[in-house]
Design a protein around this motif. Structure first.
Motif, PDB file in Angstrom:
ATOM      1  N   ARG A 251       0.817  -1.223   0.000  1.00  0.00           N
ATOM      2  CA  ARG A 251       0.000   0.000   0.000  1.00  0.00           C
ATOM      3  C   ARG A 251       0.848   1.270   0.000  1.00  0.00           C
ATOM      4  O   ARG A 251       0.364   2.337  -0.349  1.00  0.00           O
ATOM      5  CB  ARG A 251      -0.920   0.007   1.223  1.00  0.00           C
ATOM      6  N   LYS A 254       1.451   3.604  -4.222  1.00  0.00           N
ATOM      7  CA  LYS A 254       0.134   3.641  -4.853  1.00  0.00           C
ATOM      8  C   LYS A 254       0.198   3.272  -6.331  1.00  0.00           C
ATOM      9  O   LYS A 254      -0.760   2.743  -6.890  1.00  0.00           O
ATOM     10  CB  LYS A 254      -0.481   5.041  -4.703  1.00  0.00           C
ATOM     11  N   THR A 255       1.318   3.552  -7.001  1.00  0.00           N
ATOM     12  CA  THR A 255       1.403   3.273  -8.446  1.00  0.00           C
ATOM     13  C   THR A 255       1.536   1.784  -8.731  1.00  0.00           C
ATOM     14  O   THR A 255       1.184   1.329  -9.818  1.00  0.00           O
ATOM     15  CB  THR A 255       2.603   4.010  -9.063  1.00  0.00           C
ATOM     16  N   TYR A 257       0.438  -0.685  -6.399  1.00  0.00           N
ATOM     17  CA  TYR A 257      -0.514  -1.460  -5.601  1.00  0.00           C
ATOM     18  C   TYR A 257      -1.552  -2.091  -6.520  1.00  0.00           C
ATOM     19  O   TYR A 257      -2.163  -1.420  -7.361  1.00  0.00           O
ATOM     20  CB  TYR A 257      -1.164  -0.537  -4.579  1.00  0.00           C
ATOM     21  N   ILE A 260      -6.753  -2.241  -7.236  1.00  0.00           N
ATOM     22  CA  ILE A 260      -7.098  -0.888  -7.682  1.00  0.00           C
ATOM     23  C   ILE A 260      -8.597  -0.657  -7.808  1.00  0.00           C
ATOM     24  O   ILE A 260      -9.037   0.474  -7.986  1.00  0.00           O
ATOM     25  CB  ILE A 260      -6.412  -0.578  -9.031  1.00  0.00           C
TER      26      ILE A 260
END
Length: 739
Positions: A251, A254-255, A257, A260
């Protein structure tokens, strides 16, 4: 012997950063089906269609010149993919040994798989190690375990008769797959073969395959039906995770993870404590790996799964079930309301009170019944494990410091066996740190399995083990017998294991004197078990991780609760070989007979670990260098001992002692157990070396030092003159079978 190595190179090419943007962009135009198999994202066919290269599949013709397309994952044909369960079904080859009529000998083909470095591993819940044959001993080796079983079709003692649908040793046997296995290789013990029974049973088989897909048939023994059925590959189930990161770690970026979709959640992989997957939240279904992939479930459209006999109203992630005005819900049904007259109120109130009392009475009776049932189950296990005999023996033997714990006591001590209390896990069970009343720290071991013979003898053996009182052996304080598999309670040793000290990357300098002290104290402990215990006790799993160290680095041999008393007749010989790869006695593997010399062999490997600071088994090394014992023996044979010694202790002052210890280790690693020394001989020699090192005049009086060190220097000449070594194929040692 033919080696069928299934390459899994595509799985190992997993990058740390997952290009989700590219994957998501390419996914809408990607192929979602190959032949009869659905290909859900994060898997994908071709470039930029999978979440990363480790999940990339190819859709090829199963046979050249045909239009029948099948998905392939490296060399594996994919049968099915479950995104929700995190599983993939593939076809893998089996190991086979058959009698060859043209040569009059056996022909072999061994199967293996290597998923190291990937996010995939063998499912321990969906697969089993399956062995088929009338005279067969086969096993699977991994980087940590050697696990297998033997099967026969007739035995003068047990009268084994194969039956359809039964796989318990008669023509077929099965063993459990350990957790988190990414590498395995199948082997046959070549002394068990079909050269004498080939007319009725020409072949034997060994396969790691899906448990639900296998149903034993006696025709597998007499014909080629099993091979013909699965020659394209047996079904195997692999678990998978997106990457090796945990949810918390994933986590943070974010790119990259993967979860989505809205209304999705992250799940940590609890099997091997690393890696994560995604799933849609409760009340949603779909694909959590794509944007807006998790859709609300309309429960009102599926009354069978979500029953509602009133008015169903769908909500986001849930639904409500209500009744129309003038009615009320009772037992899931809408009942019309009735107007009560004034004179009927007392009747209703009385009936309500009676109903409440009746419900409370029934609940109390049920709870009492369940409590009695639980107590009877505990009493059954207590008697089954020999608890009554143990209790009587404890009363008759005054002063025995041994306690029979209740299950509740150990639950309270370990915070209900909380995962944060785990000290270690192994092939025999899991060890938890516990705190008893009075602030006494203990180690509680929950064993995995116990056989019928051990159940009958458990109480008797526990009393024998409890009387072991040696400063270099971890004290067994008690046990719990009122559970299906008994639990053992040991004293707590705070300073970790010898394995951690040697291989822990802590940069700590370990002197030769400290290493010799640990070796001598461990040898004294095993000498006590072999020679002073009555009856003698065989440890069975000597390794550096089973030698604990206290705050003063005093050695304490542990895990002897998994040991066995020395067998007195052939009926006590084992049929399931278990141990730790790299430490396992090759003679034990071949004869299925655990002896005191099996402990001697394993102790020899520990000595070599202390000399070299190298691990007993290295999966990533070349084939002939995987086993530390084989590399050490080759170095001794070629007079290159100095090349393998640890640089911390390798100097001119230490070399006479190092050569002496190395010769002693080489004696322990003799292929035949009768040629190995006893543990008492080993302990005496190590004690002599310690005393020589402690004398301040040792350096000055070189002649006497040479005399003291020369008492057992016979090994090097024997190794250089005979060169009598043998290696088992593919890196596991065995006795020379004459091939």
């Amino acid at each position: 012997m033919t080696k069928l190595l299934h390459s899994a190179c595509l799985l190992i090419c997993i990058s740390g950063a997952i290009g989700l943007a590219a994957a998501a962009a390419g996914h809408p135009g990607c192929q979602t089906r190959c032949g009869d198999v659905d290909i859900p994202f994060p898997f994908g066919i071709g470039d930029h269609c999978a979440i990363h290269e480790g999940f990339r599949l190819e859709c090829d013709n199963a046979m050249k010149g045909t239009s029948n397309q099948k998905p392939f994952w490296g060399d594996f044909e994919v049968i099915k993919i479950s995104m929700e369960d995190g599983k993939v079904w593939v076809k893998a080859y089996m190991s086979r040994q058959c009698y060859n009529q043209s040569t009059g000998g056996m022909s072999y083909s061994d199967a293996s798989a290597n998923l190291s470095g990937s996010s995939f591993w063998l499912s321990d819940t969906d697969n089993k190690i399956t062995v088929i044959g009338c005279k067969t001993l086969a096993y699977m080796t991994t980087d940590s375990y050697v696990i297998g079983c033997s099967s026969a079709c007739d035995n003068k003692v047990n009268k084994l008769t194969p039956k359809n649908g039964s796989c318990s040793g008669a023509g077929c046997c099965q063993a459990n797959v350990p957790k988190s296995i990414q590498y395995y290789q199948g082997y046959f013990n070549e002394d068990y073969n079909t050269t004498k029974i080939w007319m009725s049973s020409p072949c034997s088989y060994m396969a790691v395959m899906e448990t639900a897909a296998f149903n034993f048939s006696t025709s597998y023994l007499t014909s080629s039906v099993f091979y013909d059925t699965y020659k394209g590959g047996v079904p195997v189930v692999y678990d998978w995770a997106i990457t090796s990161k945990t949810c918390t770690e994933a986590r943070r970026n974010k790119t990259s993870y993967a979860c989505i979709s809205n209304n999705s959640q992250c799940i940590d992989n609890l099997t091997n404590a690393q890696g994560y997957r995604c799933k849609c939240s409760n009340g949603y279904e779909g694909n959590p790996y794509i944007k807006d992939g998790c859709k609300d479930i309309d429960e009102c459209l599926n009354n069978a799964t979500y029953p509602c006999k009133g008015i169903c109203t769908n909500t986001l992630g849930n639904f409500t079930c209500s009744c129309s005005p003038g009615s009320y819900m009772m037992n899931g049904d809408c009942m019309p309301k009735k107007k009560l007259r004034f004179d009927s109120v007392p009747v209703v109130v009385g009936a309500s009170i009676i109903s409440v009392v009746l419900v409370i009475t029934i609940m109390c009776a049920y709870l009492i019944k369940e409590r009695r049932k639980l107590q009877l189950i505990k009493q059954h296990y207590f008697r089954q494990h020999g608890g009554l005999l143990l209790f009587e023996e404890m009363k008759s033997q005054q002063g025995v410091a041994f306690k029979i714990f209740s299950h509740e006591e150990l639950q309270e001590a370990t915070n209900r066996f909380n995962e944060q209390q785990i000290l270690g896990q192994g092939g025999h069970g899991t060890v938890y740190k516990g705190l008893l009343k009075g602030n006494m720290e203990v180690a509680v071991k929950r064993c995995m399995t116990i056989n019928e013979h051990q159940k009958k003898e458990f109480g008797k053996e526990m009393l024998i083990l409890s009387q072991i009182n040696h400063k270099n052996i971890v004290k067994l304080l008690g046990c719990c017998l009122e559970v299906e598999v008994p639990m053992l309670v040991y004293e707590f040793i705070p300073n970790g294991t010898l394995f951690d000290l040697i291989h822990g990357n802590h940069g700590q300098q370990i002197s030769l004197a400290t290493r010799l002290q640990i070796a001598h104290e461990s040898a004294e402990a095993l000498t006590y078990l072999h020679s002073c215990a009555s009856p003698p006790i065989l440890h069975g799993d000597i390794k550096s991780s089973n030698i604990l160290l206290d705050r003063n680095l005093i050695a304490k041999v542990s895990d002897f609760g998994a040991s066995i008393l020395a067998p007195t007749d052939e009926s006590q010989f084992v049929t399931l070989v278990q141990g730790t790869c790299g430490y396992l006695d090759p003679e034990y593997m071949q004869l299925c007979q655990l002896t005191d010399k099996s402990d001697v062999y394993s102790f020899g490997v520990v000595l070599v670990e202390l000399l070299t600071c190298q691990k007993a088994f290295n999966l990533n090394a070349p084939e002939h260098e995987k086993s530390l014992s084989m590399r050490f023996l080759n170095a001794m044979k070629n007079n290159k001992l100095a090349d393998i010694l640890d640089d911390q202790i390798k100097n001119s002052e230490n070399m006479p002692f190092l050569e002496e210890i190395a010769e002693l280790a080489a004696q322990c690693l003799e292929m035949s157990g009768v040629n190995r020394p006893s543990m008492k001989h080993i302990a005496d020699n190590l004690d002599r070396l310690r005393k020589v090192m402690q004398h301040p005049w040792a350096e000055q009086n070189s002649e006497e030092l040479e005399s003291l060190l020369g008492e057992s220097s016979m090994v090097s000449s024997r190794y250089t003159s005979t060169g009598n070594f043998s290696m088992e194929r593919k890196g596991v040692m065995e006795l020379d079978s004459g091939r």
